[in-house]
Design a protein around this motif. Structure first.
Motif, short mmCIF file in Angstrom:
data_model
loop_
_atom_site.label_atom_id
_atom_site.label_comp_id
_atom_site.label_asym_id
_atom_site.label_seq_id
_atom_site.Cartn_x
_atom_site.Cartn_y
_atom_site.Cartn_z
N ASP A 90 0.82 -1.21 0.00
CA ASP A 90 0.00 0.00 0.00
C ASP A 90 0.85 1.26 0.00
OD1 ASP A 90 0.96 -0.42 2.55
OD2 ASP A 90 -0.90 0.18 3.56
N VAL A 91 2.19 1.09 -0.09
CA VAL A 91 3.11 2.22 -0.12
C VAL A 91 4.23 1.93 -1.12
CG1 VAL A 91 2.68 2.92 2.29
CG2 VAL A 91 4.50 1.30 1.79
N ASN A 92 4.94 2.97 -1.53
CA ASN A 92 6.14 2.82 -2.36
C ASN A 92 7.35 2.97 -1.47
OD1 ASN A 92 4.76 2.59 -4.86
ND2 ASN A 92 4.49 4.81 -4.91
N GLY A 93 8.39 2.22 -1.73
CA GLY A 93 9.62 2.34 -0.95
C GLY A 93 10.37 1.02 -0.90
N GLU A 94 10.94 0.74 0.26
CA GLU A 94 11.65 -0.52 0.50
C GLU A 94 11.19 -1.07 1.83
OE1 GLU A 94 15.87 0.04 0.37
OE2 GLU A 94 15.90 0.09 -1.81
N GLU A 95 11.30 -2.39 1.96
CA GLU A 95 10.92 -3.04 3.21
C GLU A 95 11.66 -4.36 3.31
OE1 GLU A 95 6.93 -4.76 5.39
OE2 GLU A 95 6.67 -3.20 3.89
N ASP A 96 11.77 -4.86 4.54
CA ASP A 96 12.33 -6.20 4.73
C ASP A 96 11.28 -7.24 4.40
OD1 ASP A 96 14.88 -5.41 5.48
OD2 ASP A 96 14.41 -5.37 7.62
N LEU A 97 11.74 -8.28 3.70
CA LEU A 97 10.90 -9.42 3.34
C LEU A 97 11.38 -10.61 4.15
CD1 LEU A 97 8.78 -10.60 1.21
CD2 LEU A 97 10.81 -11.33 -0.06
N GLN A 98 10.49 -11.26 4.87
CA GLN A 98 10.83 -12.49 5.57
C GLN A 98 10.88 -13.59 4.51
OE1 GLN A 98 11.72 -13.07 8.63
NE2 GLN A 98 11.35 -11.00 9.39
N ASP B 245 13.38 -19.98 2.72
CA ASP B 245 14.28 -20.85 1.96
C ASP B 245 14.00 -22.32 2.25
OD1 ASP B 245 15.14 -20.64 4.57
OD2 ASP B 245 17.26 -20.45 4.08
N MET B 246 12.90 -22.59 2.95
CA MET B 246 12.52 -23.98 3.21
C MET B 246 11.32 -24.40 2.35
SD MET B 246 14.81 -24.88 5.28
CE MET B 246 14.28 -26.51 5.77
N ASN B 247 10.37 -23.48 2.13
CA ASN B 247 9.17 -23.79 1.36
C ASN B 247 8.92 -22.80 0.23
OD1 ASN B 247 8.53 -26.06 2.90
ND2 ASN B 247 7.35 -24.86 4.35
N SER B 248 9.74 -21.84 0.05
CA SER B 248 9.75 -20.84 -1.01
C SER B 248 8.47 -20.05 -1.24
CB SER B 248 10.23 -21.44 -2.33
OG SER B 248 9.21 -21.61 -3.25
N GLY B 249 7.31 -20.58 -0.99
CA GLY B 249 6.08 -19.87 -1.30
C GLY B 249 5.50 -19.11 -0.13
N GLU B 250 6.23 -18.95 0.94
CA GLU B 250 5.66 -18.33 2.13
C GLU B 250 6.42 -17.09 2.58
OE1 GLU B 250 4.48 -20.97 5.27
OE2 GLU B 250 4.22 -22.62 3.88
N ALA B 251 7.11 -16.43 1.66
CA ALA B 251 7.77 -15.17 2.02
C ALA B 251 6.69 -14.15 2.35
CB ALA B 251 8.64 -14.69 0.86
N VAL B 252 7.00 -13.24 3.27
CA VAL B 252 6.01 -12.26 3.69
C VAL B 252 6.72 -10.97 4.12
CG1 VAL B 252 5.94 -13.13 6.07
CG2 VAL B 252 3.96 -11.92 5.16
N LEU B 253 6.11 -9.84 3.80
CA LEU B 253 6.66 -8.56 4.20
C LEU B 253 6.62 -8.40 5.72
CD1 LEU B 253 5.07 -6.24 1.49
CD2 LEU B 253 7.50 -6.87 1.70
N ASN B 254 7.64 -7.72 6.26
CA ASN B 254 7.70 -7.49 7.71
C ASN B 254 6.47 -6.74 8.21
OD1 ASN B 254 9.87 -8.77 8.81
ND2 ASN B 254 11.09 -6.94 9.11
N SER B 255 5.93 -5.84 7.40
CA SER B 255 4.74 -5.09 7.83
C SER B 255 3.55 -6.01 8.06
CB SER B 255 4.39 -4.00 6.82
OG SER B 255 4.11 -4.57 5.55
N SER C 90 4.09 -9.58 8.78
CA SER C 90 4.50 -10.61 9.75
C SER C 90 4.93 -10.03 11.10
CB SER C 90 5.64 -11.45 9.20
OG SER C 90 6.84 -10.69 9.20
N HIS C 91 5.10 -8.71 11.16
CA HIS C 91 5.58 -8.04 12.39
C HIS C 91 6.91 -8.63 12.86
CE1 HIS C 91 1.71 -6.08 12.39
NE2 HIS C 91 1.12 -7.27 12.39
N GLY C 92 7.76 -8.97 11.89
CA GLY C 92 9.10 -9.45 12.20
C GLY C 92 9.21 -10.94 12.47
N GLU C 93 8.09 -11.66 12.46
CA GLU C 93 8.15 -13.11 12.69
C GLU C 93 8.70 -13.81 11.45
OE1 GLU C 93 4.87 -15.26 14.26
OE2 GLU C 93 4.22 -13.58 15.51
#
Length: 189
Positions: free
Chosen positions: A137-145, A148-158, A160-163
């Motif tokens: 919902d914004v432009n910029g950069e963010e950490d992506l969780q 590397d075990m199941n590849s299809g479950e990456a999630v933005l920190n915003s 996952s709240h860092g989990e």
């Protein structure tokens, strides 16, 4: 293939065997290999992250999504593949459903490289436009969780709240992140 899936289900129902299986999965090298899947031809995967493709029939568990595509995607449509992963849907949308163009969004660098290779292997460079970014919902950069075990479950920190991502959490591993570009879809279009 069915026997292997049945065996995997049997192992999952036994805690001691499941723990041993988890240790064995962590030992699978996460190196790239090329498979030849009769339904689509050659595809590149990572052995650990995409291990189910080593024994499963291509897209065998994607019946609902393929049914949605069959109902909604028409010859000549432009389709947005958000979270394109390694490009399985980006491959079948033009090949099986006649999409004129696929805009494939994938932020995770390992997956994006495989997406690029899989589009090339399918000779779909003219029909798939790839974007190495996450939509938000914004432009910029963010950490992506990353996962590397199941590849299809990456999630933005915003989100996952860092989990840790689902795959890493399931395997008892700590979070692993990668800095990615984020854009709104309106901005990209």
């Amino acid at each position: 293939m069915g026997a292997l899936n049945d065996f995997a289900g049997w192992v999952r129902r036994r805690p001691a065997l499941r723990k041993t299986a988890k240790l064995l999965v962590r030992m699978i090298p996460d190196r790239e290999v090329t498979l030849n899947k009769p339904e689509v031809g050659k595809i590149r995967i990572r052995m650990r992250s995409h291990r189910w493709l080593l024994w499963e029939r291509f897209l065998q568990d994607d019946g609902l999504m393929l049914g949605v595509f069959d109902r909604l995607v028409h010859e000549g449509d432009v389709v947005y593949d958000i979270g394109a992963n390694i490009g399985l849907y980006a491959r079948v949308l033009p090949q099986w459903f006649g999409a004129k163009m696929v805009a494939a969004f994938e932020p995770m660098s390992q997956n994006f490289e495989l997406l690029r290779q899989n589009v090339a292997l399918g000779k779909l460079d003219a029909k798939v436009r790839m974007f190495q970014m996450a939509l938000s919902d914004v432009n910029g950069e963010e950490d992506l969780q990353i996962d590397d075990m199941n590849s299809g479950e990456a999630v933005l920190n915003s989100v996952s709240h860092g989990e840790a991502s689902g795959g890493r959490k399931e395997w008892g591993l700590p979070p692993k992140t990668e800095r990615v570009k984020v854009r709104t879809l309106d901005d990209v279009v």
